[in-house]
Design an enzyme around this catalytic site. Sequence first.
Site, PDB file in Angstrom:
ATOM      1  CG  ASP A  38      38.455  38.041  42.036  1.00 37.45           C
ATOM      2  OD1 ASP A  38      38.161  39.292  41.921  1.00 37.45           O
ATOM      3  OD2 ASP A  38      38.272  37.715  43.453  1.00 37.45           O
ATOM      4  CG  ASP A  64      47.069  34.424  46.418  1.00 35.50           C
ATOM      5  OD1 ASP A  64      47.261  35.627  46.426  1.00 35.50           O
ATOM      6  OD2 ASP A  64      47.560  34.071  47.568  1.00 35.50           O
ATOM      7  CB  VAL A  65      47.328  38.619  41.924  1.00 34.91           C
ATOM      8  CG1 VAL A  65      46.192  38.256  40.998  1.00 34.91           C
ATOM      9  CG2 VAL A  65      46.880  39.306  43.164  1.00 34.91           C
ATOM     10  CG  ASN A  91      41.347  46.076  39.401  1.00 39.40           C
ATOM     11  OD1 ASN A  91      41.293  47.169  39.752  1.00 39.40           O
ATOM     12  ND2 ASN A  91      40.589  45.328  40.007  1.00 39.40           N
ATOM     13  CB  SER A 143      45.704  53.970  45.268  1.00 38.56           C
ATOM     14  OG  SER A 143      45.055  54.747  46.355  1.00 38.56           O
ATOM     15  CE1 TYR A 156      45.274  49.405  48.196  1.00 41.13           C
ATOM     16  CE2 TYR A 156      45.287  51.979  48.411  1.00 41.13           C
ATOM     17  CZ  TYR A 156      44.935  50.643  47.851  1.00 41.13           C
ATOM     18  OH  TYR A 156      44.114  50.844  46.631  1.00 41.13           O
ATOM     19  CE  LYS A 160      47.004  49.944  44.875  1.00 41.71           C
ATOM     20  NZ  LYS A 160      46.473  49.245  43.607  1.00 41.71           N
TER      21      LYS A 160
END
Length: 255
Positions: A38, A64-65, A91, A143, A156, A160
């Site tokens: 995370d 940081d992904v 996720n 999503s 977003y 997605k």
Amino acid sequence: MDGRLAGKSAVITGAGSGIGRATALRFAAEGALLVLGDVRPERTAGTVAEIRALGGDAVAFDGDVSDDAYVRALIGTAVERHERIDILHNNAAFSIPGRVGDITDEDWRTQQRVVLDSVFYGIRAALPHMTAQGGGSIVTTASGAGVGGEYRLGAYAAHKAAVINLTQTVAMEYAADGVRCNAVTPGPTATEPMLRWLEDVPGGPEEFGRTAMLGRMSTPEEVAAVVAWLASDDAALVSGTVVQANYRITARRPT
């Protein structure tokens, strides 16, 4: 902690809260060996502490992904600790609300890096290990916004949608290697970011929940149950699928 995931090496991103935290707890209850990431170390530490208090096996490796080097190191940590990676749950994500005409280049790229690029980085880093060991399961939190669009979530939603396409492509390309790749499209779920976004939506959580198939908002734990099923051998025949978990049946402009 015996269960469907007993002894499985699993990585979860965005594990400090919401669906990621709930999934980490569910995986631990099913016996998985966890490496959790995370961007907020204090939250991941809380998740790890909960799991260990219950007798589970979990460590945190935060970062940081949107940074490919970090994601590679995250996957590498699981392989180093457990000599394999059986499950990857992509996720981590976030959104910056705004109508399309108001989205800045910076906001677009920032969301792309976290929502889409991070998934690509995770899958790319995990694939060599999974193919070498004879298989694995990748589950990504997508999503419903990526299927039908969402008011004030244009960037977003677009990213997605790309996640869903990437999921289906990976499933097709790596089926022969024993790698399954699926996504979950949660409907309205009572996570902190969702509840915060709903502060500006007329009717709030209760009204928004009515747009979901079940007529209510989902809990993170309910979504985690779906993720755990997809990650397990109970879903051995399932790949390239986008599971609609209490899917939102209408997309509309709030009035």
